[in-house]
Design a protein around this motif. Sequence first.
Motif, PDB file in Angstrom:
ATOM      1  N   GLY A 111     -35.234   8.270 -32.055  1.00 29.52           N
ATOM      2  CA  GLY A 111     -36.432   7.950 -32.826  1.00 29.52           C
ATOM      3  C   GLY A 111     -36.417   8.606 -34.187  1.00 29.52           C
ATOM      4  O   GLY A 111     -35.378   8.689 -34.853  1.00 29.52           O
ATOM      5  N   ASP A 112     -37.561   9.126 -34.604  1.00 24.53           N
ATOM      6  CA  ASP A 112     -37.700   9.669 -35.958  1.00 24.53           C
ATOM      7  C   ASP A 112     -36.768  10.851 -36.207  1.00 24.53           C
ATOM      8  O   ASP A 112     -36.239  11.006 -37.321  1.00 24.53           O
ATOM      9  N   ASP A 113     -36.584  11.714 -35.199  1.00 22.58           N
ATOM     10  CA  ASP A 113     -35.709  12.875 -35.404  1.00 22.58           C
ATOM     11  C   ASP A 113     -34.281  12.438 -35.695  1.00 22.58           C
ATOM     12  O   ASP A 113     -33.621  12.977 -36.589  1.00 22.58           O
ATOM     13  N   TRP A 114     -33.782  11.471 -34.941  1.00 23.20           N
ATOM     14  CA  TRP A 114     -32.432  10.962 -35.155  1.00 23.20           C
ATOM     15  C   TRP A 114     -32.322  10.285 -36.518  1.00 23.20           C
ATOM     16  O   TRP A 114     -31.338  10.490 -37.245  1.00 23.20           O
ATOM     17  N   ALA A 115     -33.309   9.522 -36.865  1.00 25.28           N
ATOM     18  CA  ALA A 115     -33.299   8.840 -38.170  1.00 25.28           C
ATOM     19  C   ALA A 115     -33.243   9.857 -39.315  1.00 25.28           C
ATOM     20  O   ALA A 115     -32.500   9.675 -40.288  1.00 25.28           O
ATOM     21  N   GLU A 116     -34.035  10.919 -39.183  1.00 26.80           N
ATOM     22  CA  GLU A 116     -34.037  11.953 -40.232  1.00 26.80           C
ATOM     23  C   GLU A 116     -32.690  12.650 -40.317  1.00 26.80           C
ATOM     24  O   GLU A 116     -32.156  12.863 -41.416  1.00 26.80           O
ATOM     25  N   ALA A 121     -27.701  13.630 -43.223  1.00 20.69           N
ATOM     26  CA  ALA A 121     -26.253  13.781 -43.128  1.00 20.69           C
ATOM     27  C   ALA A 121     -25.546  12.827 -44.089  1.00 20.69           C
ATOM     28  O   ALA A 121     -24.565  13.206 -44.750  1.00 20.69           O
ATOM     29  N   LEU A 122     -26.047  11.603 -44.191  1.00 20.17           N
ATOM     30  CA  LEU A 122     -25.437  10.642 -45.106  1.00 20.17           C
ATOM     31  C   LEU A 122     -25.605  11.062 -46.563  1.00 20.17           C
ATOM     32  O   LEU A 122     -24.687  10.903 -47.378  1.00 20.17           O
ATOM     33  N   LEU A 140     -26.167   5.883 -21.080  1.00 23.06           N
ATOM     34  CA  LEU A 140     -25.152   5.099 -21.769  1.00 23.06           C
ATOM     35  C   LEU A 140     -25.790   4.059 -22.681  1.00 23.06           C
ATOM     36  O   LEU A 140     -25.358   3.854 -23.832  1.00 23.06           O
ATOM     37  N   THR A 141     -26.850   3.420 -22.204  1.00 29.19           N
ATOM     38  CA  THR A 141     -27.568   2.442 -23.029  1.00 29.19           C
ATOM     39  C   THR A 141     -28.150   3.104 -24.269  1.00 29.19           C
ATOM     40  O   THR A 141     -28.024   2.585 -25.397  1.00 29.19           O
ATOM     41  N   LEU A 142     -28.798   4.241 -24.092  1.00 25.23           N
ATOM     42  CA  LEU A 142     -29.401   4.928 -25.228  1.00 25.23           C
ATOM     43  C   LEU A 142     -28.345   5.415 -26.210  1.00 25.23           C
ATOM     44  O   LEU A 142     -28.540   5.358 -27.432  1.00 25.23           O
ATOM     45  N   PHE A 143     -27.215   5.889 -25.690  1.00 26.38           N
ATOM     46  CA  PHE A 143     -26.143   6.331 -26.578  1.00 26.38           C
ATOM     47  C   PHE A 143     -25.650   5.175 -27.444  1.00 26.38           C
ATOM     48  O   PHE A 143     -25.475   5.328 -28.661  1.00 26.38           O
ATOM     49  N   ARG A 144     -25.451   4.028 -26.834  1.00 26.20           N
ATOM     50  CA  ARG A 144     -25.013   2.864 -27.614  1.00 26.20           C
ATOM     51  C   ARG A 144     -26.038   2.537 -28.704  1.00 26.20           C
ATOM     52  O   ARG A 144     -25.665   2.205 -29.841  1.00 26.20           O
ATOM     53  N   GLU A 145     -27.307   2.626 -28.379  1.00 25.47           N
ATOM     54  CA  GLU A 145     -28.364   2.316 -29.354  1.00 25.47           C
ATOM     55  C   GLU A 145     -28.366   3.330 -30.500  1.00 25.47           C
ATOM     56  O   GLU A 145     -28.509   2.949 -31.673  1.00 25.47           O
ATOM     57  N   MET A 146     -28.221   4.617 -30.162  1.00 22.28           N
ATOM     58  CA  MET A 146     -28.256   5.636 -31.215  1.00 22.28           C
ATOM     59  C   MET A 146     -27.009   5.571 -32.092  1.00 22.28           C
ATOM     60  O   MET A 146     -27.079   5.777 -33.314  1.00 22.28           O
ATOM     61  N   VAL A 147     -25.862   5.262 -31.491  1.00 18.59           N
ATOM     62  CA  VAL A 147     -24.649   5.062 -32.278  1.00 18.59           C
ATOM     63  C   VAL A 147     -24.802   3.853 -33.196  1.00 18.59           C
ATOM     64  O   VAL A 147     -24.457   3.904 -34.392  1.00 18.59           O
ATOM     65  N   ALA A 148     -25.339   2.766 -32.659  1.00 16.59           N
ATOM     66  CA  ALA A 148     -25.529   1.556 -33.468  1.00 16.59           C
ATOM     67  C   ALA A 148     -26.443   1.831 -34.647  1.00 16.59           C
ATOM     68  O   ALA A 148     -26.182   1.370 -35.781  1.00 16.59           O
ATOM     69  N   TYR A 149     -27.521   2.572 -34.417  1.00 17.33           N
ATOM     70  CA  TYR A 149     -28.432   2.903 -35.518  1.00 17.33           C
ATOM     71  C   TYR A 149     -27.693   3.680 -36.607  1.00 17.33           C
ATOM     72  O   TYR A 149     -27.802   3.370 -37.810  1.00 17.33           O
ATOM     73  N   ALA A 150     -26.933   4.705 -36.202  1.00 13.69           N
ATOM     74  CA  ALA A 150     -26.235   5.525 -37.184  1.00 13.69           C
ATOM     75  C   ALA A 150     -25.201   4.708 -37.955  1.00 13.69           C
ATOM     76  O   ALA A 150     -25.061   4.852 -39.178  1.00 13.69           O
ATOM     77  N   GLU A 151     -24.497   3.845 -37.257  1.00  9.57           N
ATOM     78  CA  GLU A 151     -23.471   3.055 -37.934  1.00  9.57           C
ATOM     79  C   GLU A 151     -24.099   2.015 -38.854  1.00  9.57           C
ATOM     80  O   GLU A 151     -23.574   1.748 -39.949  1.00  9.57           O
ATOM     81  N   GLU A 152     -25.210   1.436 -38.457  1.00  7.06           N
ATOM     82  CA  GLU A 152     -25.911   0.493 -39.338  1.00  7.06           C
ATOM     83  C   GLU A 152     -26.428   1.186 -40.589  1.00  7.06           C
ATOM     84  O   GLU A 152     -26.518   0.586 -41.666  1.00  7.06           O
TER      85      GLU A 152
END
Length: 390
Positions: free
Chosen positions: A149-154, A159-160, A192-204
């Motif tokens: 969520g917001d913490d990961w987005a921040e 980092a970028l 595993l589902t959540l990891f894929r989602e968080m990786v996808a967000y970061a890569e996007e």
Amino acid sequence: MSETPAPRSAPLRARAEIDLAALRANVRALRALAPGAALMAVVKSDAYGHGAVPCARAAVEAGATWLGTATPEEALELRREGLRDVRVMCWLWTPGGPWREAVEADLDVSVSGMWALDEVVAAAREAGVPARVQLKADTGLGRNGCQPGDDWAELVAHALRAEEAGLLRVTGLWSHFACADEPGHPSIAAQLTLFREMVAYAEEAGVRPEVRHIANSPATLTLPETHFDLVRTGVAVYGISPSPELGSPADFGLRPVMTLSASVALVKRVPGGHGVSYGHHYVTPGETTLGLVPVGYADGVPRHASGTGPVLVAGKWRTVAGRIAMDQFVVDLGGDEPETGSEAILFGPGDRGEPTAEDWAQAAGTIAYEIVTRIGSRIPRVYVNEGQPG
């Protein structure tokens, strides 16, 4: 950690023999189970009690391209000992840690929150060298890692920005399973589902990681869909199954690396009704012989295994009689009279009928990880098959 090249016949009080050929063979077996992924050999906590530097070298010889540690101090020791042509990752940081030293040593450092990102960016700026940073996602273990969520987005956004400024390179996105050692546990699929989602967000958002990884030893052994770009193998490298429910080491082509033994210090005949060790929790049922094994809880032998811990003496499986003391314990030899100095094997691969680390784990109500990791520095590590192919 004490090390000695002493031969098997050396008159040591006790020894932990480390078979580096078995370790190399284990690494090769694990690589075969995850052929599409790189392999990280985790050597934290002095390689689970086996000796970090010798085990790290053997793992690299067998094809491990990454080494993993918990603390930065463990990782920096590997660099000081000459392990430079291999990626080294460390993940357990506290504020004020040796960030600059880690950056200058070309370590991959894990970041789970903004405080850590700020500190590593400051260290990279001081060093004039970009940091290698891996962002950790908490997908459900509830320990370290950034919340979705917001913490990961921040965290990803900052980092970028630091990457654009040339202060770091996001080299990895990773997480850790809570229940991969429990087949069919519903949290596995959810994480595993959540990891894929968080990786996808970061890569996007623009992250281009070198590696994405979530598989620990049990996932490496049984969940190929979790292998991604890298598998992190810890206890399996040392030939121990992460869970009896998953299978024995032999089921996965693994062999235990450590054999713990001691020299019997005394054999004596005693009458029936003789109390043994503190508290007299064991009293001899009749005339018998007792053997003194000169290791105890100060050496890492679990006191919880008093009265239950298994030992092979003179070709027979014996059981700890009474309490395990700080430096010694006793076994009831049932009238047998092996020579003083005879070998008492606490655990090993099991080839000679000796107990295994898993047997001690069952006796102490714990896991085999703890049994090998807790063996203390008073026990010299004796390395065999150092220069031989595994």
